[in-house]
Design a protein around this motif. Structure first.
Motif, short mmCIF file in Angstrom:
data_model
loop_
_atom_site.label_atom_id
_atom_site.label_comp_id
_atom_site.label_asym_id
_atom_site.label_seq_id
_atom_site.Cartn_x
_atom_site.Cartn_y
_atom_site.Cartn_z
N ASN A 120 30.01 44.64 52.67
CA ASN A 120 30.12 43.29 52.12
C ASN A 120 31.22 42.46 52.80
N ASN A 121 31.59 42.89 54.02
CA ASN A 121 32.51 42.11 54.86
C ASN A 121 33.91 42.00 54.25
N ILE A 122 34.35 43.07 53.58
CA ILE A 122 35.66 43.10 52.92
C ILE A 122 36.52 44.20 53.55
N PHE A 141 26.09 41.65 45.80
CA PHE A 141 27.50 41.46 45.49
C PHE A 141 28.06 40.27 46.26
N GLU A 142 28.81 39.41 45.56
CA GLU A 142 29.46 38.26 46.19
C GLU A 142 30.92 38.21 45.77
N SER A 143 31.77 37.67 46.65
CA SER A 143 33.20 37.59 46.32
C SER A 143 33.83 36.37 46.99
N ASN A 144 34.99 35.97 46.46
CA ASN A 144 35.78 34.89 47.05
C ASN A 144 36.94 35.43 47.86
N TYR A 145 36.99 36.70 48.09
CA TYR A 145 38.11 37.32 48.79
C TYR A 145 37.60 38.11 50.00
N ILE A 146 38.53 38.39 50.93
CA ILE A 146 38.15 39.10 52.15
C ILE A 146 38.79 40.48 52.25
N SER A 147 39.62 40.82 51.27
CA SER A 147 40.36 42.08 51.37
C SER A 147 40.60 42.70 50.00
N ILE A 204 39.86 59.75 38.01
CA ILE A 204 38.89 58.95 37.27
C ILE A 204 38.34 57.83 38.13
N VAL A 205 39.24 57.08 38.78
CA VAL A 205 38.82 56.00 39.67
C VAL A 205 39.55 56.21 40.99
N ASN A 206 38.89 56.91 41.91
CA ASN A 206 39.48 57.18 43.21
C ASN A 206 39.12 56.02 44.15
N LEU A 207 40.13 55.28 44.58
CA LEU A 207 39.88 54.12 45.43
C LEU A 207 39.91 54.46 46.92
N GLY A 208 40.04 55.74 47.24
CA GLY A 208 40.11 56.13 48.64
C GLY A 208 38.91 56.93 49.11
N THR A 209 37.73 56.59 48.62
CA THR A 209 36.53 57.34 48.98
C THR A 209 35.67 56.58 49.99
N ALA A 210 34.78 57.32 50.63
CA ALA A 210 33.83 56.69 51.57
C ALA A 210 32.96 55.67 50.84
N ARG A 211 32.62 55.92 49.59
CA ARG A 211 31.79 54.98 48.82
C ARG A 211 32.48 53.62 48.73
N ILE A 212 33.79 53.63 48.42
CA ILE A 212 34.54 52.37 48.29
C ILE A 212 34.63 51.68 49.64
N ILE A 213 35.02 52.43 50.67
CA ILE A 213 35.21 51.85 52.00
C ILE A 213 33.89 51.34 52.57
N LYS A 227 29.58 52.65 59.99
CA LYS A 227 30.11 51.50 60.73
C LYS A 227 29.16 50.32 60.55
N TYR A 228 29.68 49.21 60.04
CA TYR A 228 28.89 48.00 59.82
C TYR A 228 29.36 46.90 60.77
N GLU A 229 28.44 46.05 61.14
CA GLU A 229 28.80 44.85 61.89
C GLU A 229 29.38 43.84 60.90
N THR A 230 30.57 43.33 61.19
CA THR A 230 31.21 42.40 60.27
C THR A 230 31.77 41.20 61.03
N THR A 231 32.10 40.16 60.28
CA THR A 231 32.75 38.98 60.87
C THR A 231 34.18 38.85 60.37
N ASN A 232 34.66 39.83 59.66
CA ASN A 232 36.01 39.81 59.08
C ASN A 232 36.98 40.45 60.07
#
Length: 331
Positions: free
Chosen positions: A291-293, A258-264, A276-285, A41-46
């Motif tokens: 990074n506030n995304i 890491f920097e981005s122009n998007y919030i989601s 090969i590329v699992n986008l539903g892992t704890a690492r991704i989330i 759990k991270y503190e975020t402003t998003n």
């Protein structure tokens, strides 16, 4: 003849091997999941990141699995149905000939409406017609229930209720605002100059209603993302395809700066390539939240995937069946 026969046999063997491998990959991928305890759990402003870790319910195409997609009927079903609640409405926009924004997913009208019968042409495009002309169509003409019924297919002309006619953005926003405080995922399907004009109009509508904080904007058109960043930075957007790939690479190596122009991230989970590329892992989330995304998954319709993604604190799940999603997440 024997040579041809041997070639055919080899081809069949190769195809069979490929099919077996694909099945094995998908089966293995089903178990390639993270432990919910791995989520940090991270503190975020998003505000699009779930503050309490509970997954938000999103009606994909306004719940297009249980009512004609992107119709007023579908929105009313989500609002008035007492068996489930929706947090986020996801829908798509096209610009018309007279510069109205209407709700429609496809680039043509064939799949969802009776446009071929009414207009007398195939692959009619919404930008070639005015809003009033498009209102002649039945947007539920091709809707089929899970039981195989097509309850609205024979309705034409005056037989079509207002709830089954193409609806414009103004009417949907005003209706939803009158019903409660919702968030939105809004995608503009047009590219090029039409897409840029559509963005300008969308921003005007959102500004009039003070809705910028409630909206995540999406597009598959890179030039539209760039236009939003340059001309409308107040419109918060999701990552484009190249940006998602770049994010995944950064997450895998845990890049520090890491920097981005998007919030989601609006990303899939139920694709065969997730081994090969699992986008539903704890690492991704975790990396996204760090990074506030926000992490929002589409289009999820399986209960097992509802259960898993909600267990690892996905911020939002978009489903054609928000009723089933609501039941799974809450029970």
């Amino acid at each position: 003849m024997k040579v041809k026969s041997k070639k055919k046999s080899k081809a069949k063997i190769v195809i069979a091997v490929i099919l077996v491998l694909l099945i094995c990959l998908d089966v293995f991928a089903a178990y390639y999941k993270s432990n919910p305890s791995s989520i940090i759990k991270y503190e975020t402003t998003n505000n699009h990141i779930s503050s309490n870790g509970k997954t938000k319910i999103s009606a994909h195409r306004s719940g297009g699995g249980i009512a004609p997609e992107e119709s007023m009927m579908a929105f009313k079903n989500c609002i008035e149905n007492e068996s489930f609640n929706v947090d986020i409405f996801e829908f798509d926009l096209h610009i018309t000939k007279d510069e109205e924004l209407i709700l429609l997913h496809d680039d043509t009208l064939d799949r969802t409406t009776d446009s071929e019968e009414v207009f007398g042409v195939k692959k009619a495009r919404p930008e070639d017609y005015t809003y009033d002309e498009l209102r002649k169509l039945n947007i539920g003409a091709k809707f089929v229930t899970d039981s195989g019924e097509a309850p609205y297919k024979d309705l034409h002309g005056d037989e079509v209720s207002d709830d089954l006619r193409i609806v414009k953005l103004d009417d949907i926003l005003d209706y939803l605002i009158s019903q409660g405080d919702f968030d939105y995922v809004i995608e503009i399907k047009n590219g090029g100059e039409l897409g840029k004009k559509a963005v300008d109009i969308l921003c005007e509508k959102l500004k009039e209603r003070n809705l910028f904080e409630n909206v995540v904007f999406g597009t598959f058109k890179e030039e539209i993302s760039e236009y939003v960043d340059e001309k409308h930075p107040e419109l918060k957007r999701s990552a484009g395809i190249k940006e998602v790939l770049s994010f995944v690479g950064a997450a895998l190596i845990n890049k520090n700066d890491f920097e981005s122009n998007y919030i989601s991230l609006i990303i899939p989970f139920n694709m065969p390539y997730r081994l090969i590329v699992n986008l539903g892992t704890a690492r991704i989330i975790n990396y996204a939240h760090k990074n506030n995304i926000a992490v929002q998954y589409w289009t999820i319709n399986k209960e097992s995937e509802f259960e898993y993604l909600s267990s690892v604190s996905a911020d939002c799940i978009m489903s054609d069946y928000p009723d089933k999603l609501y039941k799974t997440v809450n029970e």
